[in-house]
Enzyme design. Sequence first.
Site, PDB file in Angstrom:
ATOM      1  N   TYR A   1       0.840  -1.206   0.000  1.00 44.61           N
ATOM      2  CA  TYR A   1       0.000   0.000   0.000  1.00 44.61           C
ATOM      3  C   TYR A   1       0.872   1.252   0.000  1.00 44.61           C
ATOM      4  O   TYR A   1       0.718   2.138  -0.847  1.00 44.61           O
ATOM      5  CB  TYR A   1      -0.918  -0.022   1.220  1.00 44.61           C
ATOM      6  N   ASP A   2       1.818   1.303   0.961  1.00 44.46           N
ATOM      7  CA  ASP A   2       2.624   2.515   1.139  1.00 44.46           C
ATOM      8  C   ASP A   2       3.460   2.815  -0.104  1.00 44.46           C
ATOM      9  O   ASP A   2       3.466   3.934  -0.620  1.00 44.46           O
ATOM     10  CB  ASP A   2       3.578   2.356   2.328  1.00 44.46           C
TER      11      ASP A   2
ATOM     12  N   ARG B   1     -11.007  -1.532   9.639  1.00 47.09           N
ATOM     13  CA  ARG B   1     -10.295  -0.435  10.287  1.00 47.09           C
ATOM     14  C   ARG B   1     -10.920  -0.145  11.645  1.00 47.09           C
ATOM     15  O   ARG B   1     -11.999  -0.608  11.975  1.00 47.09           O
ATOM     16  CB  ARG B   1     -10.283   0.806   9.391  1.00 47.09           C
TER      17      ARG B   1
ATOM     18  N   VAL C   1     -12.234   2.371  13.499  1.00 48.99           N
ATOM     19  CA  VAL C   1     -13.480   3.035  13.908  1.00 48.99           C
ATOM     20  C   VAL C   1     -14.672   2.115  13.679  1.00 48.99           C
ATOM     21  O   VAL C   1     -15.496   1.902  14.574  1.00 48.99           O
ATOM     22  CB  VAL C   1     -13.667   4.385  13.177  1.00 48.99           C
TER      23      VAL C   1
HETATM   24  N1  UDP Z   1      -6.630  -1.189  15.546  1.00 48.53           N
HETATM   25  C1  UDP Z   1      -7.082  -1.742  16.736  1.00 48.53           C
HETATM   26  N2  UDP Z   1      -8.154  -2.590  16.694  1.00 48.53           N
HETATM   27  C2  UDP Z   1      -8.812  -2.883  15.549  1.00 48.53           C
HETATM   28  C3  UDP Z   1      -8.353  -2.318  14.329  1.00 48.53           C
HETATM   29  C4  UDP Z   1      -7.253  -1.482  14.368  1.00 48.53           C
HETATM   30  O1  UDP Z   1      -6.530  -1.481  17.813  1.00 48.53           O
HETATM   31  O2  UDP Z   1      -9.794  -3.664  15.608  1.00 48.53           O
HETATM   32  C5  UDP Z   1      -5.490  -0.255  15.594  1.00 48.53           C
HETATM   33  C6  UDP Z   1      -4.380  -0.551  14.580  1.00 48.53           C
HETATM   34  O3  UDP Z   1      -3.422  -1.442  15.112  1.00 48.53           O
HETATM   35  C7  UDP Z   1      -3.809   0.848  14.358  1.00 48.53           C
HETATM   36  C8  UDP Z   1      -5.010   1.767  14.543  1.00 48.53           C
HETATM   37  O4  UDP Z   1      -5.984   1.014  15.241  1.00 48.53           O
HETATM   38  O5  UDP Z   1      -2.845   1.171  15.340  1.00 48.53           O
HETATM   39  C9  UDP Z   1      -5.594   2.228  13.218  1.00 48.53           C
HETATM   40  O6  UDP Z   1      -5.752   1.084  12.418  1.00 48.53           O
HETATM   41  P1  UDP Z   1      -6.556   1.101  11.039  1.00 48.53           P
HETATM   42  O7  UDP Z   1      -6.545  -0.281  10.503  1.00 48.53           O
HETATM   43  O8  UDP Z   1      -7.875   1.759  11.239  1.00 48.53           O
HETATM   44  O9  UDP Z   1      -5.724   2.090  10.077  1.00 48.53           O
HETATM   45  P2  UDP Z   1      -4.157   2.405   9.882  1.00 48.53           P
HETATM   46  O10 UDP Z   1      -4.003   3.792  10.354  1.00 48.53           O
HETATM   47  O11 UDP Z   1      -3.316   1.458  10.701  1.00 48.53           O
HETATM   48  O12 UDP Z   1      -3.929   2.208   8.434  1.00 48.53           O
END
Ligand code: UDP
Length: 284
Positions: free
Chosen positions: A116-117, A157, A159
């Site tokens: 992705y990055d 993700r 949220v």
């Molecule tokens: N995360 C979490 N629980 C979940 C999904 C994600 O604690 O059920 C954490 C994940 O490890 C990251 C942050 O939430 O540190 C954001 O993750 P997300 O997948 O939403 O997006 P990212 O910013 O990592 O691409």
Amino acid sequence: MCVDNFFTGSKKNVAHLLSNPDFELMRHDVTFPLYVEVDRIFNLACPASPVHYQFDPVQTTKTSVHGAINMLGLAKRIKARIFQASTSEVYGDPEIHPQPESYWGKVNPVGPRSCYDEGKRCAETLFFDYFRQHKLDIKVVRIFNTYGPRMHPNDGRVVSNFIVQAIKGEDITIYGDGSQTRSFCYVDDLIDGFVRMMNTPDGVTGPVNLGNPGEFTMLELAERVLRLTASRSKLSFKPLPADDPKQRQPDIRLAGELLGWKPKVDLEEGLKRTIHYFRHVVAN
Ligand code: UDP
């Protein structure tokens, strides 16, 4: 015209637009060439949730790189203005905080997030080379974490995961110790930023950060979601995924100067609206 391969998108999300005579929906994958006549192109293609983009990492890189080549080729042929949805992931696990556009990032080129990055980084390179070499009219924004209604309940993700888990009374899955931070932008604010960027004069290329600078730990996010849903879900700690950035916050001064933009919907209000949406989806 809206083009989607529906890998993560859903027709339901645009069903209300189908009766509009100015709206056309086409099933197409941007890794294949596209021949259409338009004035402006928004290239948003690519799954953005780690769960989805790591499902088929080769296809993820192809979507960003071949997709950019195809869309830039199209823009060149039809002389269209072209907008690229880039990402805060170009900064990787950042060493400076908050992240301004001038920061070059700290990205692992061979890790599970690299498809992705690096795909998005290469797409930025292509956009700027088409700008310099072929004088293309490009607009590049870097999107920080965004959320809101019409996210997929299984998006993966944080949220949507937390809200769906809280509504269902399931454990809230915190990856790591929950001290990592993210800055969450409500979708309507983001789209307002897109439109402003697309309407800037020729020569304003970006990249411009778009995101909400309010920064929260994942534990803080979980507490808010639990309070706003009045849920009795418990926290469940899971391993931290590899290369998970420790902190992330946009520096949005440039967006303020160039676009007169700043987010209006704070996390509390945005979460309320998103919870309202997911209550309806989960119940049906
Ligand atoms: N995360 C979490 N629980 C979940 C999904 C994600 O604690 O059920 C954490 C994940 O490890 C990251 C942050 O939430 O540190 C954001 O993750 P997300 O997948 O939403 O997006 P990212 O910013 O990592 O691409």
